[in-house]
Design an enzyme around this catalytic site. Structure first.
Site, PDB file in Angstrom:
ATOM      1  N   ARG A  21      35.263   6.434   2.750  1.00 53.28           N
ATOM      2  CA  ARG A  21      36.576   6.316   3.396  1.00 53.28           C
ATOM      3  C   ARG A  21      36.961   4.850   3.531  1.00 53.28           C
ATOM      4  O   ARG A  21      36.114   3.984   3.743  1.00 53.28           O
ATOM      5  CB  ARG A  21      36.549   6.944   4.798  1.00 53.28           C
ATOM      6  CG  ARG A  21      37.929   6.995   5.473  1.00 53.28           C
ATOM      7  CD  ARG A  21      37.806   7.455   6.909  1.00 53.28           C
ATOM      8  NE  ARG A  21      37.093   6.480   7.729  1.00 53.28           N
ATOM      9  CZ  ARG A  21      37.641   5.354   8.211  1.00 53.28           C
ATOM     10  NH1 ARG A  21      38.893   5.058   7.962  1.00 53.28           N
ATOM     11  NH2 ARG A  21      36.914   4.525   8.943  1.00 53.28           N
ATOM     12  N   GLN A  22      38.261   4.590   3.379  1.00 52.65           N
ATOM     13  CA  GLN A  22      38.857   3.307   3.732  1.00 52.65           C
ATOM     14  C   GLN A  22      40.109   3.594   4.532  1.00 52.65           C
ATOM     15  O   GLN A  22      40.783   4.598   4.319  1.00 52.65           O
ATOM     16  CB  GLN A  22      39.171   2.479   2.477  1.00 52.65           C
ATOM     17  CG  GLN A  22      37.916   1.940   1.805  1.00 52.65           C
ATOM     18  CD  GLN A  22      38.206   1.196   0.519  1.00 52.65           C
ATOM     19  OE1 GLN A  22      38.596   1.811  -0.454  1.00 52.65           O
ATOM     20  NE2 GLN A  22      38.001  -0.107   0.519  1.00 52.65           N
ATOM     21  N   SER A  23      40.436   2.703   5.463  1.00 53.10           N
ATOM     22  CA  SER A  23      41.412   3.036   6.501  1.00 53.10           C
ATOM     23  C   SER A  23      42.861   3.053   6.039  1.00 53.10           C
ATOM     24  O   SER A  23      43.667   3.810   6.572  1.00 53.10           O
ATOM     25  CB  SER A  23      41.272   2.064   7.678  1.00 53.10           C
ATOM     26  OG  SER A  23      39.980   2.164   8.250  1.00 53.10           O
ATOM     27  N   THR A  24      43.230   2.217   5.074  1.00 55.25           N
ATOM     28  CA  THR A  24      44.631   2.094   4.684  1.00 55.25           C
ATOM     29  C   THR A  24      44.767   2.075   3.161  1.00 55.25           C
ATOM     30  O   THR A  24      43.818   1.726   2.452  1.00 55.25           O
ATOM     31  CB  THR A  24      45.243   0.787   5.233  1.00 55.25           C
ATOM     32  OG1 THR A  24      44.586  -0.342   4.628  1.00 55.25           O
ATOM     33  CG2 THR A  24      45.080   0.707   6.755  1.00 55.25           C
ATOM     34  N   GLN A  27      43.777  -1.265   1.757  1.00 55.15           N
ATOM     35  CA  GLN A  27      42.341  -1.465   1.587  1.00 55.15           C
ATOM     36  C   GLN A  27      41.842  -0.787   0.309  1.00 55.15           C
ATOM     37  O   GLN A  27      40.992  -1.324  -0.399  1.00 55.15           O
ATOM     38  CB  GLN A  27      41.591  -0.921   2.806  1.00 55.15           C
ATOM     39  CG  GLN A  27      41.767  -1.743   4.065  1.00 55.15           C
ATOM     40  CD  GLN A  27      40.962  -1.192   5.227  1.00 55.15           C
ATOM     41  OE1 GLN A  27      40.255  -0.195   5.096  1.00 55.15           O
ATOM     42  NE2 GLN A  27      41.076  -1.822   6.378  1.00 55.15           N
TER      43      GLN A  27
END
Length: 207
Positions: A21-24, A27
């Site tokens: 997972r990456q937040s945005t 990113q």
């Protein structure tokens, strides 16, 4: 926390799940090294003795704050409930959850099916009090970090607003002009489309 050689055969017969997972979206586009290192956890799982390794990366570009839906996290929870998962691998606790509700719910499920949590520091068994305590601390630290980040961003925005320099993202077709403020994009075609939309709205009374 235990050594990798101590994983029971019954655990290794199940599958390992690597949660990426990456937040945005920014990113995902720019922080390619972080994403690459998360995918490398597949090899970590194989070195630990798992033959079947699944990757869940449905939540790339989604925050783990609990404010947005995460289909990948829901898929992980469903696999745990079905008893299919022997271990959940994550780069760090913040990849799995940055709010206590999701984090502790995940630990409860891992404990019920005796699944392990594996990160770069080692292997944790949520059934063991010491490991559960350490995992709880990791989750609390992650949640605290998110609070600090939010507070800093809000303070910075307020400081810019006091100086009259705060700029909020504007809709497509508009730009900020330093001298006059909000204005239409110089692209004449965009201007025509925007004017047409407002003209149709005045005619029809509906968007």
């Amino acid at each position: 926390m235990m050594d990798g050689d101590l994983l029971p055969p019954a655990i290794l017969q199940r599958k390992a799940v690597v949660y990426v997972r990456q937040s945005t979206p920014a990113q995902v586009e720019l922080n390619t090294e972080s994403r690459r290192r998360q995918y490398e956890l597949v090899e970590v799982a194989r070195r630990r003795g798992f033959r079947t390794v699944d990757v869940i990366d449905d939540d790339l570009g989604r925050s783990a704050s609990g404010m947005v839906a995460r289909p990948g996290f829901e898929k992980l929870v469903a696999a745990l409930c079905a008893g299919e998962v022997g271990a959940v691998l994550c780069f760090d606790a913040s990849r799995l959850a940055r709010n206590g509700r999701d984090w502790h719910h995940l630990l409860e499920l891992c404990g019920l099916v005796e699944a392990r949590v594996i990160d770069l520091d080692g292997i944790y068994d949520p059934c063991l009090p010491n490991d559960r305590l350490l995992l709880g601390m990791k989750g609390s630290i992650s949640e605290f970090e998110l609070g600090v980040i939010r507070a800093r961003m809000l303070d910075a925005a307020r400081a810019k607003a006091r100086r009259g320099e705060l700029r909020i993202s504007v809709p497509i077709g508009y730009i900020w002009h330093r001298e006059v403020g909000l204005g239409l994009d110089p692209d004449f075609r965009l201007q025509q489309v925007i004017r047409l939309i407002f003209e149709r709205f005045r005619q029809l009374g509906s968007a």
